[in-house]
Scaffold this active site. Sequence first.
Site: not given
Ligand code: FPP
Length: 228
Positions: A15, A32, A126
Amino acid sequence: MADENLPLHVGIIMDGNGRWAKQRLKPRNYGHDAGMKRVMKLAAHAKDRGIRYLTLYTLSTENLNRPEEELEGIYDLFRKYFGEYAVKLSKENSDVRIIGDISVLPADVQQKMLSACARKVENPDLTVIFAINYGSRAEIVRAANLAVQRGKKVTEEDFSHLLYTDGIPDPDLIIRTGREVRLSNFLLWQAAYAELYFTDILFPDFNNAAFDKALKDYSLRSRRYGKI
Ligand code: FPP
């Protein structure tokens, strides 16, 4: 630290990408992208540390309600990740697995994911498990319906074989970055005895040293599984 008590399976609720981007006055997808780069580094590091399973909450069912533009950016990252990077992972003796219902994603993204999962190595060091369009309650209901179709009572063990995570040991440690202190529908059945670790660090900043700190914290916990 050879005698350190290490988890076999670590889950991460990644997050904070959006907030990380906002702090830099950039669009959410910038965060992201940084998150994906962080995933690559953490997977390599987890393998070096002897972790056998790493489950990443990559897209929850609820995340699919995000604006089209953000989702398109995430799908592009998936195209890149499950294309190029997954090949690299298997060369490094790691497997990729996906839990969740990917049938709602664009067809070419699904195809890349399925090819990445099909590329199995013999004895992976892994296994990286991506939870995509994943929600734990939906997973449990799906398993319950499968059990009903079979028409006989199930034990806890039978039931766990009906979950997406069949064959994967339960997580020992679940880490959530980005300040919130909740599980948000992630591995609810499987996390029954998991140790939980919460950190304020936003996911793109959750570096190898921060991961090691979580492992250290875990190693000092006393896991009793309800016993004394
Ligand atoms: C949460 O941060 C993250 C997500 C909803 C998406 C997670 C995606 C990635 C880490 C990209 C990874 C991709 C691959 C293929 C590994 P948020 O957007 O909810 O953040 P916020 O809480 O600060 O708004």
